[in-house]
Design a protein around this motif. Structure first.
Motif, PDB file in Angstrom:
ATOM      1  N   ILE A 126      30.348  39.084  11.192  1.00 37.73           N
ATOM      2  CA  ILE A 126      31.507  39.946  11.405  1.00 37.73           C
ATOM      3  C   ILE A 126      31.586  41.037  10.334  1.00 37.73           C
ATOM      4  O   ILE A 126      31.921  42.193  10.639  1.00 37.73           O
ATOM      5  CB  ILE A 126      32.789  39.103  11.448  1.00 37.73           C
ATOM      6  CG1 ILE A 126      32.733  38.147  12.649  1.00 37.73           C
ATOM      7  CG2 ILE A 126      34.029  39.987  11.550  1.00 37.73           C
ATOM      8  CD1 ILE A 126      33.802  37.075  12.634  1.00 37.73           C
TER       9      ILE A 126
ATOM     10  N   TRP B  44      33.315  34.500  23.244  1.00 37.76           N
ATOM     11  CA  TRP B  44      34.509  34.922  22.509  1.00 37.76           C
ATOM     12  C   TRP B  44      34.187  36.043  21.528  1.00 37.76           C
ATOM     13  O   TRP B  44      35.012  36.934  21.299  1.00 37.76           O
ATOM     14  CB  TRP B  44      35.118  33.747  21.739  1.00 37.76           C
ATOM     15  CG  TRP B  44      34.369  33.357  20.506  1.00 37.76           C
ATOM     16  CD1 TRP B  44      33.392  32.426  20.388  1.00 37.76           C
ATOM     17  CD2 TRP B  44      34.517  33.938  19.197  1.00 37.76           C
ATOM     18  NE1 TRP B  44      32.912  32.373  19.099  1.00 37.76           N
ATOM     19  CE2 TRP B  44      33.593  33.283  18.337  1.00 37.76           C
ATOM     20  CE3 TRP B  44      35.343  34.922  18.665  1.00 37.76           C
ATOM     21  CZ2 TRP B  44      33.476  33.593  16.990  1.00 37.76           C
ATOM     22  CZ3 TRP B  44      35.211  35.247  17.322  1.00 37.76           C
ATOM     23  CH2 TRP B  44      34.299  34.586  16.498  1.00 37.76           C
ATOM     24  N   PHE B  45      32.977  35.989  20.964  1.00 37.16           N
ATOM     25  CA  PHE B  45      32.649  36.991  19.951  1.00 37.16           C
ATOM     26  C   PHE B  45      32.565  38.386  20.552  1.00 37.16           C
ATOM     27  O   PHE B  45      32.942  39.374  19.920  1.00 37.16           O
ATOM     28  CB  PHE B  45      31.332  36.632  19.259  1.00 37.16           C
ATOM     29  CG  PHE B  45      30.987  37.589  18.156  1.00 37.16           C
ATOM     30  CD1 PHE B  45      31.620  37.506  16.936  1.00 37.16           C
ATOM     31  CD2 PHE B  45      30.060  38.590  18.354  1.00 37.16           C
ATOM     32  CE1 PHE B  45      31.333  38.404  15.921  1.00 37.16           C
ATOM     33  CE2 PHE B  45      29.757  39.487  17.348  1.00 37.16           C
ATOM     34  CZ  PHE B  45      30.394  39.395  16.124  1.00 37.16           C
TER      35      PHE B  45
ATOM     36  N   ALA C 123      36.045  39.645  21.002  1.00 37.16           N
ATOM     37  CA  ALA C 123      36.602  40.013  19.702  1.00 37.16           C
ATOM     38  C   ALA C 123      36.020  41.320  19.193  1.00 37.16           C
ATOM     39  O   ALA C 123      36.746  42.193  18.710  1.00 37.16           O
ATOM     40  CB  ALA C 123      36.337  38.887  18.697  1.00 37.16           C
TER      41      ALA C 123
ATOM     42  N   TRP D 171      38.020  44.599  18.059  1.00 37.12           N
ATOM     43  CA  TRP D 171      37.914  45.061  16.665  1.00 37.12           C
ATOM     44  C   TRP D 171      37.394  46.478  16.593  1.00 37.12           C
ATOM     45  O   TRP D 171      37.925  47.308  15.849  1.00 37.12           O
ATOM     46  CB  TRP D 171      36.973  44.150  15.879  1.00 37.12           C
ATOM     47  CG  TRP D 171      37.494  42.778  15.611  1.00 37.12           C
ATOM     48  CD1 TRP D 171      38.812  42.408  15.450  1.00 37.12           C
ATOM     49  CD2 TRP D 171      36.727  41.585  15.458  1.00 37.12           C
ATOM     50  NE1 TRP D 171      38.892  41.070  15.215  1.00 37.12           N
ATOM     51  CE2 TRP D 171      37.631  40.537  15.206  1.00 37.12           C
ATOM     52  CE3 TRP D 171      35.360  41.310  15.502  1.00 37.12           C
ATOM     53  CZ2 TRP D 171      37.215  39.225  15.005  1.00 37.12           C
ATOM     54  CZ3 TRP D 171      34.931  40.019  15.303  1.00 37.12           C
ATOM     55  CH2 TRP D 171      35.845  38.986  15.056  1.00 37.12           C
TER      56      TRP D 171
ATOM     57  N   ALA E 163      40.578  35.170  23.381  1.00 39.19           N
ATOM     58  CA  ALA E 163      40.396  34.484  22.084  1.00 39.19           C
ATOM     59  C   ALA E 163      41.222  35.157  20.996  1.00 39.19           C
ATOM     60  O   ALA E 163      40.746  35.393  19.879  1.00 39.19           O
ATOM     61  CB  ALA E 163      38.920  34.461  21.695  1.00 39.19           C
ATOM     62  N   LEU E 164      42.488  35.459  21.317  1.00 40.92           N
ATOM     63  CA  LEU E 164      43.323  36.253  20.421  1.00 40.92           C
ATOM     64  C   LEU E 164      43.498  35.599  19.052  1.00 40.92           C
ATOM     65  O   LEU E 164      43.545  36.297  18.033  1.00 40.92           O
ATOM     66  CB  LEU E 164      44.690  36.498  21.066  1.00 40.92           C
ATOM     67  CG  LEU E 164      45.636  37.418  20.287  1.00 40.92           C
ATOM     68  CD1 LEU E 164      44.997  38.775  20.036  1.00 40.92           C
ATOM     69  CD2 LEU E 164      46.961  37.572  21.043  1.00 40.92           C
TER      70      LEU E 164
ATOM     71  N   ARG F  34      41.397  33.807  17.355  1.00 39.87           N
ATOM     72  CA  ARG F  34      40.210  34.107  16.556  1.00 39.87           C
ATOM     73  C   ARG F  34      40.128  35.585  16.213  1.00 39.87           C
ATOM     74  O   ARG F  34      39.703  35.965  15.119  1.00 39.87           O
ATOM     75  CB  ARG F  34      38.953  33.673  17.309  1.00 39.87           C
ATOM     76  CG  ARG F  34      38.618  32.203  17.153  1.00 39.87           C
ATOM     77  CD  ARG F  34      37.360  31.826  17.888  1.00 39.87           C
ATOM     78  NE  ARG F  34      36.866  30.535  17.443  1.00 39.87           N
ATOM     79  CZ  ARG F  34      35.835  29.897  17.984  1.00 39.87           C
ATOM     80  NH1 ARG F  34      35.184  30.450  18.998  1.00 39.87           N
ATOM     81  NH2 ARG F  34      35.453  28.727  17.526  1.00 39.87           N
ATOM     82  N   ILE F  35      40.500  36.444  17.138  1.00 39.13           N
ATOM     83  CA  ILE F  35      40.481  37.884  16.870  1.00 39.13           C
ATOM     84  C   ILE F  35      41.333  38.204  15.655  1.00 39.13           C
ATOM     85  O   ILE F  35      40.933  38.971  14.768  1.00 39.13           O
ATOM     86  CB  ILE F  35      40.973  38.669  18.100  1.00 39.13           C
ATOM     87  CG1 ILE F  35      39.935  38.613  19.222  1.00 39.13           C
ATOM     88  CG2 ILE F  35      41.277  40.120  17.729  1.00 39.13           C
ATOM     89  CD1 ILE F  35      40.383  39.284  20.505  1.00 39.13           C
TER      90      ILE F  35
ATOM     91  N   LEU G 213      39.887  38.860  11.747  1.00 35.49           N
ATOM     92  CA  LEU G 213      40.042  40.305  11.555  1.00 35.49           C
ATOM     93  C   LEU G 213      39.745  40.772  10.131  1.00 35.49           C
ATOM     94  O   LEU G 213      39.091  41.810   9.949  1.00 35.49           O
ATOM     95  CB  LEU G 213      41.452  40.733  11.976  1.00 35.49           C
ATOM     96  CG  LEU G 213      41.822  42.197  11.754  1.00 35.49           C
ATOM     97  CD1 LEU G 213      40.945  43.113  12.601  1.00 35.49           C
ATOM     98  CD2 LEU G 213      43.305  42.430  12.081  1.00 35.49           C
TER      99      LEU G 213
ATOM    100  N   ASP H 268      40.419  29.035  14.946  1.00 32.69           N
ATOM    101  CA  ASP H 268      40.711  29.002  16.382  1.00 32.69           C
ATOM    102  C   ASP H 268      42.069  28.399  16.711  1.00 32.69           C
ATOM    103  O   ASP H 268      42.472  28.362  17.871  1.00 32.69           O
ATOM    104  CB  ASP H 268      39.614  28.193  17.093  1.00 32.69           C
ATOM    105  CG  ASP H 268      39.565  28.462  18.580  1.00 32.69           C
ATOM    106  OD1 ASP H 268      40.012  29.548  19.004  1.00 32.69           O
ATOM    107  OD2 ASP H 268      39.092  27.595  19.329  1.00 32.69           O
TER     108      ASP H 268
END
Length: 363
Positions: free
Chosen positions: A73, A133-134, A137, A141, A176-177, A179-180, A184, A236
């Motif tokens: 990330i 999910w990535f 995200a 992002w 996947a909010l 995790r987002i 972050l 998560d």
């Protein structure tokens, strides 16, 4: 887990730097880092069925999960520094992130139905399944990248958002909010980094320090296995969902952020800066990231972990090597050639020509 990164860092295509920054180019160091990180992702997934009853495997698993996704990330944020929402950039984001997300969300849904021998869940583009999910995200992002360049204190602000997210159990699974929001700060940090920061962590002194730090991290993880929940590193769930008091959520956000960044720095310190046999594979980590999930999903129903020998030290070594070799093969040129239509579609027919022209003029 994964342009992106997969090419964790390149998902959506390389983007131009912000005004005043030098034009990015493919450096062996970054491709090496992406390849080594994707190997750790695959190895971590391969270790999951071996955790039960093994304190050592769980400790190794915890240390790996503490830094491999944060590393991806941070690098994704670093290569998003020039994203300002121009039409061509949006087009690359759609074809390089959104399209693979849709394709693999559908593919994983049908594959899991087949391997589990049951209808399973319905296709839902709002509820990322497994590794997808990535991509969801990263899409969010990267769209917010211009905003973080306007904020006066972007990293503290991002950390505050992550800390607040741990207080809310009402944040659903849409895109996947949770995790987002909790991951972050790592993306925002990447946006703030400059090339000299990577040169600093690659100094000889840092390399000498990295090994004892990793050893200490493993010792702490071994001690913590029966005492704490390593799920904090998954980012998560809220504190309440992890069975902890609400106040612990913000505290653990800061604690895991510091721990993860320390290990990311140590990981980068030992990443080779020269070209190696695996450097070229670093440009195709999205393939390894998304495709190794099918192998992992098939392992359970196929009974690969049912043999006692797999749960012994030699079995752990074999599982580790098999995972590393598998994900390596999935990053090779033949796989990339066969699946480019799904991973890196051009899809020029889907975009207005005048948008591309405007982008060129703006550039």
């Amino acid at each position: 887990m994964p342009e992106p990164v997969p090419t964790a860092v390149r998902a959506g295509g390389e983007v131009r730097p912000a005004p005043g920054r030098s034009e990015p180019h493919r450096e062996a160091f970054f491709d090496n880092a992406k390849y080594l990180a994707i190997v750790l992702v695959a190895v971590g997934h391969a270790w999951e069925p071996l955790r039960e009853g093994s304190r050592t495997v769980t400790a190794l698993y915890t240390v790996v999960y503490a830094f491999h996704m944060p590393a991806f990330i941070v690098l994704s944020g670093y290569f998003s520094r020039g994203f300002d929402g121009r039409p061509k950039q949006i087009g690359r984001l759609v074809t390089g992130v959104a399209v693979p997300y849709v394709v693999f969300e559908v593919a994983y849904t049908f594959f899991i139905r087949w391997t589990d021998g049951a209808p399973g869940r319905d296709i839902s583009l709002l509820d990322p399944l497994y590794l997808t999910w990535f991509l969801a995200a990263l899409f969010v992002w990267r769209l917010t990248a211009p905003v973080w360049r306007l904020v006066r204190w972007p990293l503290p602000f991002a950390l505050a958002i992550a800390m607040l997210a741990t207080l809310s159990s009402s944040i659903g699974t849409d895109l996947a909010l949770q995790r987002i929001l909790q991951f972050l700060p790592y993306f925002v940090l990447g946006l703030l980094l400059e090339p000299e920061h990577f040169r600093l962590v690659r100094r000889r002194a840092m390399r000498a320090l990295a090994l004892p730090v990793f050893a200490a991290a493993l010792a702490v993880a071994y001690w913590a296995v029966p005492r704490t929940d390593y799920a904090w590193f998954f980012h998560d769930d809220s504190a309440e969902q992890l069975g902890a008091p609400p106040w612990l959520g913000p505290v653990m956000t800061l604690a895991t952020f510091g721990c993860s960044l320390t290990l990311v720095a140590c990981f980068l310190a030992w990443t080779p800066g020269r070209r190696t046999w695996f450097t070229a594979l670093g440009g195709a980590t999205l393939y390894g990231y998304l495709l190794h999930g099918f192998v992992k999903q098939a392992a359970g129903p196929a009974g690969w972990y049912d043999h006692d020998a797999v749960h012994r030290p030699l079995g752990l070594l074999v599982v580790t090597l098999v995972a590393a070799v598998t994900v390596t093969l999935l990053c090779t040129r033949p796989v990339r050639w066969a699946l480019r239509w799904a991973m890196e579609p051009r899809a020029r027919w889907a975009f207005r020509r005048d948008g591309v022209v405007q982008d060129r003029v703006a550039a």
